[in-house]
Design an enzyme around this catalytic site. Sequence first.
Site: not given
Length: 314
Positions: A145, A174, A210
């Site tokens: 990917y 995200n 994070t």
Amino acid sequence: MKKRILVTGGGGFLGSHLCETLLEQGHEVLCVDNFYTGCKKNISHLLCNNEFEFMRHDVTFPLYVEVDEIYNLACPASPIHYQTDPVQTTKTSVHGAINMLGLAKRVKARILQASTSEVYGSPTEHPQTEAYWGNVNPIGPRACYDEGKRCAETLFFDYHRQHRLRIKVARIFNTYGPRMALNDGRVVSNFIIQALKNEPITVYGNGKQTRSFCFVDDLVRGLIRLMDTKDDFTGPVNLGNPGEFTVLELAERIIALTGSSSRIEHLPLPENDPTQRKPDIRLAREVMGWEPTVNLEQGLAVTIEYFRRMLGAM
């Protein structure tokens, strides 16, 4: 001005929202998907729209259509899906880019590549700016990917330099929201489903890594705004929410919002899993006037209700 717009991967999570928004803006939309990870249910409500056309097609094969713009979103985006068939994942990114760039060259269309924050790998720079070249393992389990998307960016810029193609490259961080697949293995959907079922919430590692979470409506607005910028702006440009949360913080918020009795369970950290991820979106703000407007609590509330309905219908 009304345009005929091709969206590859249009049956997926992001693609279906993009198709919907483009139709609302008065455009004609050609949605292409092979449903490897997309779902017909995502676009079923659009099929009655006379301005919407669906074509089942794999972008690793050439496509011959007439369009004004192309959004190239076709590629499995979650680790579970893209690692299931890593060779096909690389082909989708690389051959898919070649085929869509070839189409754009033939019909003189503007074309946008949905790239990813994964091109930064496990970053040594924080937050990540578009000038950062990344820290990617080219032979690891995520490389199909990561490197596939990096190669697609290379192809886009070479077509731009060599053939003067009008390109746009978005590096997507995200993103979450309704229509995420139940089994996609991404952290937001995983945690919500586990919380709604009152099952243990599986946090990999110590949970201090994070992530930044952008609601799908904000992201789609950013993609369209990028496509509409002047031809001399190619990107790459980061699109994501700069709010930074630990994975543990996300788990705790989802438990609170769902009223779940789930407890947190720690599992080993997957190989090459990034420890920090946060976009620097100054370029998007300056050039496009774009930034997210939906905060995490607002977006999670909508997403939780979507998954609650999905689980209730099973």
